[in-house]
Design an enzyme around this catalytic site. Sequence first.
Site, PDB file in Angstrom:
ATOM      1  N   CYS A  97      67.137  16.332  51.769  1.00 51.21           N
ATOM      2  CA  CYS A  97      66.447  15.083  51.397  1.00 51.21           C
ATOM      3  C   CYS A  97      67.252  14.233  50.422  1.00 51.21           C
ATOM      4  CB  CYS A  97      65.091  15.391  50.789  1.00 51.21           C
ATOM      5  SG  CYS A  97      64.038  16.317  51.880  1.00 51.21           S
ATOM      6  N   HIS A 110      62.504   9.572  46.375  1.00 49.14           N
ATOM      7  CA  HIS A 110      62.288  10.329  47.615  1.00 49.14           C
ATOM      8  C   HIS A 110      60.780  10.496  47.815  1.00 49.14           C
ATOM      9  CE1 HIS A 110      62.415  13.230  50.711  1.00 49.14           C
ATOM     10  NE2 HIS A 110      62.175  14.277  49.953  1.00 49.14           N
ATOM     11  N   ASN A 169      57.171  12.872  54.516  1.00 49.87           N
ATOM     12  CA  ASN A 169      58.516  13.140  53.988  1.00 49.87           C
ATOM     13  C   ASN A 169      59.508  13.080  55.158  1.00 49.87           C
ATOM     14  OD1 ASN A 169      60.892  14.259  53.053  1.00 49.87           O
ATOM     15  ND2 ASN A 169      59.921  15.993  52.019  1.00 49.87           N
TER      16      ASN A 169
HETATM   17  N1  ACO Z   1      45.449  22.319  54.483  1.00 53.35           N
HETATM   18  C1  ACO Z   1      44.532  23.005  53.779  1.00 53.35           C
HETATM   19  N2  ACO Z   1      44.844  23.942  52.886  1.00 53.35           N
HETATM   20  C2  ACO Z   1      46.142  24.180  52.661  1.00 53.35           C
HETATM   21  C3  ACO Z   1      47.150  23.497  53.357  1.00 53.35           C
HETATM   22  C4  ACO Z   1      46.760  22.541  54.303  1.00 53.35           C
HETATM   23  N3  ACO Z   1      47.648  21.821  55.013  1.00 53.35           N
HETATM   24  N4  ACO Z   1      48.340  23.946  52.921  1.00 53.35           N
HETATM   25  C5  ACO Z   1      48.101  24.870  51.980  1.00 53.35           C
HETATM   26  N5  ACO Z   1      46.767  25.028  51.831  1.00 53.35           N
HETATM   27  C6  ACO Z   1      46.060  25.918  50.931  1.00 53.35           C
HETATM   28  C7  ACO Z   1      46.904  27.065  50.459  1.00 53.35           C
HETATM   29  O1  ACO Z   1      46.855  28.109  51.398  1.00 53.35           O
HETATM   30  C8  ACO Z   1      46.228  27.443  49.146  1.00 53.35           C
HETATM   31  O2  ACO Z   1      45.110  28.234  49.436  1.00 53.35           O
HETATM   32  P1  ACO Z   1      44.764  29.512  48.505  1.00 53.35           P
HETATM   33  O3  ACO Z   1      44.523  28.943  47.135  1.00 53.35           O
HETATM   34  O4  ACO Z   1      43.563  30.075  49.162  1.00 53.35           O
HETATM   35  O5  ACO Z   1      45.996  30.386  48.573  1.00 53.35           O
HETATM   36  C9  ACO Z   1      45.679  26.108  48.630  1.00 53.35           C
HETATM   37  O6  ACO Z   1      45.711  25.201  49.757  1.00 53.35           O
HETATM   38  C10 ACO Z   1      46.459  25.507  47.495  1.00 53.35           C
HETATM   39  O7  ACO Z   1      47.845  25.670  47.702  1.00 53.35           O
HETATM   40  P2  ACO Z   1      48.866  25.201  46.589  1.00 53.35           P
HETATM   41  O8  ACO Z   1      50.211  25.725  46.967  1.00 53.35           O
HETATM   42  O9  ACO Z   1      48.344  25.489  45.240  1.00 53.35           O
HETATM   43  O10 ACO Z   1      48.828  23.613  46.774  1.00 53.35           O
HETATM   44  P3  ACO Z   1      49.623  22.568  45.920  1.00 53.35           P
HETATM   45  O11 ACO Z   1      48.659  21.733  45.163  1.00 53.35           O
HETATM   46  O12 ACO Z   1      50.784  23.166  45.185  1.00 53.35           O
HETATM   47  O13 ACO Z   1      50.227  21.642  47.067  1.00 53.35           O
HETATM   48  C11 ACO Z   1      52.257  21.278  48.298  1.00 53.35           C
HETATM   49  C12 ACO Z   1      51.076  22.215  48.040  1.00 53.35           C
HETATM   50  C13 ACO Z   1      51.694  19.973  48.850  1.00 53.35           C
HETATM   51  C14 ACO Z   1      53.171  21.919  49.326  1.00 53.35           C
HETATM   52  C15 ACO Z   1      53.003  20.986  46.960  1.00 53.35           C
HETATM   53  O14 ACO Z   1      53.276  22.208  46.311  1.00 53.35           O
HETATM   54  C16 ACO Z   1      54.286  20.234  47.197  1.00 53.35           C
HETATM   55  O15 ACO Z   1      54.289  19.062  47.559  1.00 53.35           O
HETATM   56  N6  ACO Z   1      55.447  20.876  46.912  1.00 53.35           N
HETATM   57  C17 ACO Z   1      56.729  20.244  47.125  1.00 53.35           C
HETATM   58  C18 ACO Z   1      57.133  20.413  48.566  1.00 53.35           C
HETATM   59  C19 ACO Z   1      58.255  19.472  48.960  1.00 53.35           C
HETATM   60  O16 ACO Z   1      58.309  18.351  48.521  1.00 53.35           O
HETATM   61  N7  ACO Z   1      59.124  19.955  49.842  1.00 53.35           N
HETATM   62  C20 ACO Z   1      60.133  19.139  50.368  1.00 53.35           C
HETATM   63  C21 ACO Z   1      61.348  19.086  49.482  1.00 53.35           C
HETATM   64  S1  ACO Z   1      62.427  17.866  50.061  1.00 53.35           S
HETATM   65  C22 ACO Z   1      63.429  18.498  51.331  1.00 53.35           C
HETATM   66  O17 ACO Z   1      64.431  19.103  51.118  1.00 53.35           O
HETATM   67  C23 ACO Z   1      63.052  18.219  52.748  1.00 53.35           C
END
Ligand code: ACO
Length: 334
Positions: A114, A254, A284
């Site tokens: 990214c 980003h 993204n």
């Molecule tokens: N729908 C419903 N529930 C979901 C989903 C979904 N799509 N995805 C995860 N959950 C659940 C999880 O299983 C978890 O359940 P649990 O508590 O029973 O275990 C709950 O939702 C909460 O999960 P968290 O990981 O605490 O959610 P968080 O608020 O951290 O959000 C997210 C997750 C959106 C992935 C966030 O951590 C994030 O944006 N991280 C950065 C990811 C990113 O930007 N990656 C790309 C990098 S750039 C590149 O190189 C391409």
Amino acid sequence: MPRYAAITGWGLAVPRRVVTNAELARQMETSDEWIQSRTGIAQRYVASADEPTSMLAAAAGRHALAQAGVLPADVDTVIVATCTPDRPFPATACSVQRLLEIPRAGAFDLAAACSGFVYGLSVGSSLVQSGMSRTLLLIGADIFTHLINWQDRNTSVLFGDGAGAVVLQATEQPLGLLASNVGSWGDGETMMAVDAGGTLLPATPELLAEGRQYVYMNGREIFKHAVRGMCESSERALADAGITLDEIALVVPHQANVRIIEAVAKRLGLPMERCFVNLDRYGNTSAASVPIALSEAAQQGRIVPGDLVLLTAFGGGLTWGSAVIRWGSPTHRG
Ligand code: ACO
């Protein structure tokens, strides 16, 4: 006199197909409410089989050349930042050179996930500033959904496909890249990766059956590193440019998650009104995210000639990068 690399054209392209959160919620256990509240994403574009990375990249490049008023024959270098190339080789940049009928240009791909566009802006501007290139087409393009397991709700709701492009042209006027800072931390390579399909783990039927050709990530850890990497590299790029955040008209970050952007803005002490956000419509788009956002910001008049703009990105690697640019085309191109 120092030479600069002005950004004289810009453009974007996305696939035909829009996939809304509601559509994803029909396929897996998720909801529009969860996706919007945790990420800010409402929809994304998803490429079909007849829309490879090179096609999106060329479409964005064509718009950027038209915007700059540059003929394909004037382009001497094509860089495509991508981690989802058409093939392992030849480079997708060579396909773009063919599709745009650019004669004789040097063409290569650049892989920094990214952060690829910000890395590319740093490399491309250096080529122009050193005199090795006069007119360079830089494209960020990814079909990240190619790496997605649509059964995995942790990753599939986050990404979309697209391409964004800029034209860099040599000038004596202080335009384009003023300072940049890029970095990496390979110890974090397993926080987000695609394991199978390369030389480390060639794809076998067993690995494919395990889904090892798809992206996995530790979302929470990536979130923390993203905020730190974007803030620290932004501060370094600003310091190198001798510019304060108050002088920046718009930050184009980003577009991974609006909560990451809000956390970066808060830590930098930047009001959200000076942060560009369009991930609600694109998700993204990996290396395409910053140039798509930059192109939209310019189209919407959010940045005008003379403005100072801060670009900042973060991605797999881990990689990060920030760039301070002065927007605008030279009054006399030289
Ligand atoms: N729908 C419903 N529930 C979901 C989903 C979904 N799509 N995805 C995860 N959950 C659940 C999880 O299983 C978890 O359940 P649990 O508590 O029973 O275990 C709950 O939702 C909460 O999960 P968290 O990981 O605490 O959610 P968080 O608020 O951290 O959000 C997210 C997750 C959106 C992935 C966030 O951590 C994030 O944006 N991280 C950065 C990811 C990113 O930007 N990656 C790309 C990098 S750039 C590149 O190189 C391409």
